[in-house]
Structure formats: structure tokens, C-alpha cells
Design a protein around this motif. Structure first.
Motif, PDB file in Angstrom:
ATOM      1  N   ASP A 210      44.487  46.170  34.108  1.00  0.00           N
ATOM      2  CA  ASP A 210      44.608  46.558  35.520  1.00  0.00           C
ATOM      3  C   ASP A 210      43.364  46.172  36.317  1.00  0.00           C
ATOM      4  O   ASP A 210      43.472  45.763  37.485  1.00  0.00           O
ATOM      5  N   GLU A 211      42.188  46.307  35.694  1.00  0.00           N
ATOM      6  CA  GLU A 211      40.954  45.902  36.377  1.00  0.00           C
ATOM      7  C   GLU A 211      40.915  44.397  36.596  1.00  0.00           C
ATOM      8  O   GLU A 211      40.401  43.923  37.621  1.00  0.00           O
ATOM      9  N   ALA A 212      41.451  43.648  35.654  1.00  0.00           N
ATOM     10  CA  ALA A 212      41.502  42.193  35.809  1.00  0.00           C
ATOM     11  C   ALA A 212      42.343  41.819  37.024  1.00  0.00           C
ATOM     12  O   ALA A 212      41.963  40.937  37.809  1.00  0.00           O
ATOM     13  N   ILE A 213      43.470  42.498  37.193  1.00  0.00           N
ATOM     14  CA  ILE A 213      44.320  42.242  38.354  1.00  0.00           C
ATOM     15  C   ILE A 213      43.590  42.607  39.644  1.00  0.00           C
ATOM     16  O   ILE A 213      43.571  41.836  40.612  1.00  0.00           O
ATOM     17  N   GLU A 214      42.984  43.782  39.653  1.00  0.00           N
ATOM     18  CA  GLU A 214      42.304  44.265  40.862  1.00  0.00           C
ATOM     19  C   GLU A 214      41.177  43.333  41.276  1.00  0.00           C
ATOM     20  O   GLU A 214      41.046  42.975  42.461  1.00  0.00           O
ATOM     21  N   THR A 215      40.349  42.913  40.317  1.00  0.00           N
ATOM     22  CA  THR A 215      39.229  42.038  40.655  1.00  0.00           C
ATOM     23  C   THR A 215      39.707  40.638  41.032  1.00  0.00           C
ATOM     24  O   THR A 215      39.109  39.979  41.893  1.00  0.00           O
TER      25      THR A 215
END
Length: 267
Positions: A210-215
Motif C-alpha cells: 500500500d505504501e508503494a502505491i501511495e508513494t
């Protein structure tokens, strides 16, 4: 909304998952008879089992980079369902990535052979019968990258820019026969392809998925103001409209399904 295409026959390439499969779902719900096609070794059987309760759907395997297989898969569809009225080109790959100076000819050729020439080969098979019948719909999948190229993905970007040009040319050549050709340009849709991209990003940067998507959205796609990946069914809805009688005056157009990712009003 009645799409006015009940009883039509559609062939969708790259349809064992993602946007192609969700387009098949909507067309089946509209009463269209659907042929799915993708390369051998994928999830075609699972897709057919999932979609079969909605209507008549078959699976035909074939590689769009092999002219002989393209002809064979079209012939099988004709024998099992009939001559397609609708062709949707969703087959494609991200292809060779990296610094322009480090991507060799093989990477360029493979990407173009699948993304551009695959569409060319399939359209050669699709269009003649549509012209004879005086009714046809073709939708080619392009991308936001076609008009907003990213430096690490130039073979993909170039192939999708070529798709826009191909579709526009076909629309001019055959629109007079009521064979309407249009494109859809998705951006960062939740599919197995972008799943793999985000898994790779997460591993490289030590992030959660999810952090990969957000960043990625913050750093690479600031124009996507909805701040999320698109859903495959959101793209499918646009495709289903374009192949319907509701879009009978739309020809040579490009429909972006991109949360505003492309900054320009042109293209």
C-alpha cells in the motif's frame, strides 16, 4: 442503459484477467456472445468458468506476435461463434524498461511487436467482415503514456503513441463503412501488471504494498487527483460504451480513463 448490442459477437484479446476480462463481463451482461483470447499458459480456463454463468463465452489461445496463430485463433472463433462484430485489443506488455541508452534493439522490437504489431495483425482479421456487414466496433487500448511519456518506459510509450495513430487512421479508412475505431487510455489501473510493478517497488524501497502505491502516486503520477489506482471495471465501462449503439457517432476518438493524470488538454 440498453447498449443496443444484444446478440453481437465480440473478440477480446488479452482477456484472461484485468481490464479485458472485466470488459467481457459487461458485454456478456449486455447479451453479447464473447470470445476471450490470450497466450497459452495463462488463466483462460478460470476466466471462462467465472464468466460462463453470464452468457455464452469461449476461450481461444493464441500469440499475437505469430501471424499463423492469429489467423488460426480467428478461424476458430468464426467456427465456434461466428464472425465478430466487435474487436477489443487489450493485449499488451510493459516491455523493456530502463535508461534509453541502455535498452537494446531486442527490447524495443519485442515491445513493439506485441503492443503495436499485435494490434495490426488482429485488426487485419477483424475489419474485412465488419465492412461487409456494414457494422463494426474496434477499441484499441492505448495509455496515458502515449501522450505523456515517462523516460524509463520509452518503448512502451512509443508503442502506445503508435496505437493512437493507428486507430485514428483506421477510423478514417473504414468509418464510412460503419466500422468505428476508437481508443481508451487507462492510467495506473489495479491489474496483475501494476500489482507486479508495485510489488517490485515495495521490495526495492522497503515499503509495504500500500505504501508503494501511495508513494508512486505522489512521486510519479501527481495528476491523478483521485489518489488511487483505477478499477478494471471502470475502464471496462468506457469500452462497453464505445462498442455500443450509444456511441454510434463516435469515431477516431480517444477516451482517457486516468483520474486526470494527463496534464495537457491536447492529444
Amino acid at each position: 442503459m440498453d447498449l443496443g448490442i444484444e446478440g453481437r459477437i465480440a473478440l477480446i484479446s488479452g482477456s484472461d484477467s484485468g481490464m479485458g476480462k472485466e470488459t467481457a463481463r459487461l458485454l456478456l451482461e449486455a447479451g453479447v456472445r464473447v470470445a476471450l483470447t490470450d497466450k497459452p499458459g495463462g488463466t483462460m480456463d478460470e476466466a471462462v468458468a467465472e464468466l460462463a454463468p453470464l452468457g455464452e463465452v469461449i476461450a481461444v489461445t493464441g500469440d499475437v506476435t505469430r501471424p499463423g496463430e492469429v489467423k488460426a485463433l480467428w478461424q476458430e472463433v468464426r467456427e465456434r461463434l461466428g464472425e465478430p462484430d466487435i474487436y477489443i485489443n487489450a493485449a499488451g506488455v510493459t516491455g523493456a524498461q530502463g535508461d534509453f541508452l541502455e535498452v537494446g534493439d531486442d527490447g524495443w522490437q519485442e515491445t513493439l511487436d506485441i503492443n503495436l504489431m499485435g494490434a495490426v495483425r488482429m485488426c487485419r482479421e477483424a475489419i474485412p467482415a465488419m465492412r461487409r456487414k456494414g457494422w463494426g466496433r474496434v477499441v484499441l487500448f492505448a495509455s496515458e503514456d502515449a501522450v505523456q511519456p515517462y523516460v524509463e518506459e520509452l518503448p512502451y510509450c512509443a508503442s502506445k503513441a503508435a496505437i493512437l495513430s493507428l486507430a485514428k487512421g483506421l477510423s478514417k479508412a473504414y468509418g464510412g463503412d460503419n466500422v468505428l475505431v476508437n481508443t481508451v487510455s487507462p492510467a495506473f489501473i489495479a491489474t496483475p501488471m501494476t500489482d507486479a510493478m508495485m510489488e517490485k517497488r515495495a521490495k526495492e524501497k522497503g515499503l509495504s504494498f500500500d505504501e508503494a502505491i501511495e508513494t508512486f502516486l505522489d512521486e510519479e503520477r501527481p495528476g491523478m487527483v483521485l489518489k488511487r489506482r483505477g478499477k478494471a471495471e471502470e475502464v471496462a465501462a468506457a469500452v462497453a460504451f464505445l462498442v455500443s449503439e450509444r456511441a454510434s457517432f463516435i469515431n477516431g476518438a480517444g477516451l482517457r480513463v486516468d483520474s486526470g493524470s494527463v496534464f495537457t488538454i491536447a492529444g
